[in-house]
Design a protein around this motif. Structure first.
Motif, short mmCIF file in Angstrom:
data_model
loop_
_atom_site.label_atom_id
_atom_site.label_comp_id
_atom_site.label_asym_id
_atom_site.label_seq_id
_atom_site.Cartn_x
_atom_site.Cartn_y
_atom_site.Cartn_z
N TYR A 13 -0.75 0.03 -4.30
CA TYR A 13 -2.15 -0.32 -4.58
C TYR A 13 -3.03 -0.05 -3.37
CZ TYR A 13 0.20 -2.90 -8.28
OH TYR A 13 0.97 -3.23 -9.36
N ARG A 14 -4.18 0.55 -3.62
CA ARG A 14 -5.16 0.71 -2.54
C ARG A 14 -6.56 0.49 -3.09
NH1 ARG A 14 -2.55 5.82 0.87
NH2 ARG A 14 -0.46 4.93 0.83
N ASN A 15 -7.37 -0.17 -2.27
CA ASN A 15 -8.70 -0.56 -2.73
C ASN A 15 -9.66 0.63 -2.67
OD1 ASN A 15 -10.95 -1.88 -3.42
ND2 ASN A 15 -10.90 -3.38 -1.77
N THR A 74 0.83 -1.21 0.00
CA THR A 74 0.00 0.00 0.00
C THR A 74 0.87 1.26 0.00
OG1 THR A 74 -0.07 -0.01 2.40
CG2 THR A 74 -1.84 -1.17 1.25
N HIS A 75 2.16 1.07 0.21
CA HIS A 75 3.10 2.20 0.15
C HIS A 75 4.50 1.62 -0.03
CE1 HIS A 75 3.06 2.07 4.89
NE2 HIS A 75 3.32 0.90 4.35
N THR A 76 5.45 2.44 -0.47
CA THR A 76 6.80 1.89 -0.65
C THR A 76 7.61 2.00 0.64
OG1 THR A 76 7.61 3.95 -1.66
CG2 THR A 76 6.89 2.22 -3.16
N SER A 77 6.95 2.31 1.75
CA SER A 77 7.64 2.25 3.04
C SER A 77 8.16 0.83 3.29
CB SER A 77 6.70 2.62 4.18
OG SER A 77 6.13 3.88 3.96
N SER A 78 7.50 -0.16 2.65
CA SER A 78 7.96 -1.54 2.79
C SER A 78 9.41 -1.68 2.33
CB SER A 78 7.06 -2.46 1.98
OG SER A 78 6.99 -2.01 0.64
N PRO A 136 1.83 5.91 11.74
CA PRO A 136 2.30 5.00 12.81
C PRO A 136 3.82 4.88 12.85
CG PRO A 136 0.59 3.98 11.43
CD PRO A 136 0.98 5.25 10.77
N PHE A 137 4.47 5.11 11.70
CA PHE A 137 5.91 4.82 11.61
C PHE A 137 6.79 6.04 11.80
CE2 PHE A 137 4.92 6.24 7.37
CZ PHE A 137 3.71 5.61 7.09
N THR A 138 6.18 7.22 12.04
CA THR A 138 7.00 8.41 12.29
C THR A 138 6.48 9.14 13.53
OG1 THR A 138 5.63 9.55 10.66
CG2 THR A 138 7.82 8.88 9.94
N HIS A 149 1.55 5.82 -7.89
CA HIS A 149 3.02 5.71 -7.76
C HIS A 149 3.52 6.63 -6.67
CE1 HIS A 149 1.84 4.30 -11.70
NE2 HIS A 149 2.88 3.50 -11.63
N GLN A 150 4.52 6.14 -5.97
CA GLN A 150 5.08 6.93 -4.87
C GLN A 150 6.59 7.05 -5.02
OE1 GLN A 150 4.12 4.85 -1.20
NE2 GLN A 150 2.61 6.43 -0.69
N VAL A 151 7.12 8.09 -4.41
CA VAL A 151 8.54 8.10 -4.10
C VAL A 151 8.62 8.35 -2.60
CG1 VAL A 151 10.77 9.24 -4.40
CG2 VAL A 151 9.23 9.04 -6.34
N GLU A 152 9.19 7.40 -1.91
CA GLU A 152 9.43 7.62 -0.48
C GLU A 152 10.92 7.80 -0.27
OE1 GLU A 152 7.51 5.39 2.45
OE2 GLU A 152 5.52 5.78 1.59
N GLY A 153 11.28 8.39 0.85
CA GLY A 153 12.69 8.62 1.12
C GLY A 153 13.01 8.29 2.56
N1 PHE Z 1 3.83 5.85 3.70
C1 PHE Z 1 3.04 7.04 3.80
C2 PHE Z 1 1.84 6.88 2.88
O1 PHE Z 1 1.88 6.11 1.97
C3 PHE Z 1 3.80 8.26 3.43
C4 PHE Z 1 4.88 8.57 4.42
C5 PHE Z 1 6.14 8.07 4.22
C6 PHE Z 1 4.63 9.38 5.52
C7 PHE Z 1 7.14 8.35 5.13
C8 PHE Z 1 5.62 9.66 6.39
C9 PHE Z 1 6.86 9.17 6.23
O2 PHE Z 1 0.83 7.52 3.07
#
Ligand code: PHE
Length: 345
Positions: A196-198, A170-174, A252-254, A210-214
């Motif tokens: 992907y999100r439903n 659901t995000h590239t945080s994975s 949840p992750f930050t 599409h995402q770009v995460e950092g």
């Molecule tokens: N993973 C979050 C999302 O898809 C975006 C995000 C990434 C937020 C990293 C904070 C830090 O919505």
């Protein structure tokens, strides 16, 4: 005598060798046409006695088969060659036919632009699988089981497995989790990719995007580093003078978490439809990596800290090119796609 003639022509046919299509045609005219030899031998056959007919009939039929077999053998041989010759005879001095170059998809153009900006700051590009397990998409990122935050991201499940569901990410945080599990800090990477999100498909939402995460993890990474990095990114992408502001948020992750707005690229802050007359548009989520996430990935959260951010490429592209309908990105309508710059790479 008919029998002598059959013998003579049989010898002639056995010895016959064609070296051109013309030879084959002459052969046909001589033996096979209505006034040819075979026909005349059959005429003659009518005149022989009944006793002779028994033996001669067989001989004559065999002769006819021989003559026809020889003809079809040579015919196929030469018809093939004559076609090839024709092909080779094409006019080689004619100008070549041009072919139309495609153009890059707007999402690819913008992804590339984002990647280039972060590359200059020392970020590498990391990628991961689109089919993920629960651990990498949720649990390691501090989403406890049954946590309501899981509902923030409507998930497409591939397989329900006790304690470790398989789903479309659901995000590239994975990919952040995968990266941190694999090595030791410092990490400085961006993760572009499809997620992907439903959601029901409309002008403003799609079931994939599409995402770009950092991610930046090292000793003494602070919120000031996060702000300055993202500020620099916005100046590069949207031009000097674009303003940014951070609003408190929750992921949840930050912790702490924020959403970042930029001054509206269309009205420059004066107020328009795009920014709903606020002068600001949201472009990304970000925050300091929650210590639980670092610990989950085997990183000592007492020693290291980090920031993370994530943005949707579609959103960034919409602002850049003033595209109002997300569906255009996946419809492959050439009238839309051909408006974007062509790159020969
Ligand atoms: N993973 C979050 C999302 O898809 C975006 C995000 C990434 C937020 C990293 C904070 C830090 O919505």
């Amino acid at each position: 005598m008919l029998q002598d003639k059959i013998k003579q022509y049989t010898g002639e046919i056995n010895a016959f060798q064609a070296t051109s299509a013309a030879d084959v045609e002459n052969y046909r005219l001589k033996f096979l046409v209505a006034k040819g030899i075979i026909k005349s031998l059959f005429e003659e056959f009518k005149t022989v006695s009944i006793e002779e007919k028994r033996t001669l009939g067989k001989e004559l039929n065999e002769f006819k088969q021989l003559a026809e077999a020889k003809y079809s053998e040579y015919q196929s041989l030469f018809s093939g060659t004559s076609q090839e010759v024709k092909r080779e005879e094409g006019d080689l001095t004619l100008p070549g036919t041009g072919f139309q170059m495609g153009s890059r998809h707007p999402l690819s153009l913008v992804r590339k632009e984002i990647v280039e900006i972060f590359k200059k700051l020392g970020f590498i590009v990391a990628e991961g699988p689109e089919i993920e397990n629960d651990w990498h998409n949720f649990s390691a990122l501090n989403f406890p089981p049954e946590h309501p935050a899981r509902d923030m991201q409507d998930t497409f499940f591939v397989e329900k497995q006790e304690g470790n569901d398989i789903a479309l990410r659901t995000h590239t945080s994975s990919v952040q989790v995968r990266l941190m599990e694999m090595g030791k800090p410092p990490f400085r990477a961006i993760m572009p990719g499809r997620v992907y999100r439903n959601e029901a498909i409309s002008a403003r939402a799609h079931c994939f995007f599409h995402q770009v995460e950092g991610l930046y993890v090292d000793e003494n990474v602070s919120f000031a580093d996060l702000k300055q990095t993202l500020f620099h990114f916005v100046q590069e992408l949207y031009g000097e003078g674009t303003k940014v502001r951070f609003r408190p948020s929750y992921f949840p992750f930050t912790e702490p978490s924020a959403e970042m707005d930029i001054s509206c690229t269309i009205c420059k802050g004066a107020g328009c439809q795009l920014c709903k007359h606020s002068g600001w548009v949201e472009i990304l989520g970000c925050g300091m990596v929650d210590p639980n996430v670092l610990n989950n990935c085997g990183i000592d959260s007492k020693k290291y800290s980090g920031f993370a951010f994530g943005m949707g490429i579609e959103r960034i592209t919409n602002l850049k090119y003033e595209i109002r309908d997300l569906r255009l990105f996946s419809e492959n309508d050439v009238r839309f796609l051909s408006q974007f710059e062509t790159e020969i790479v």
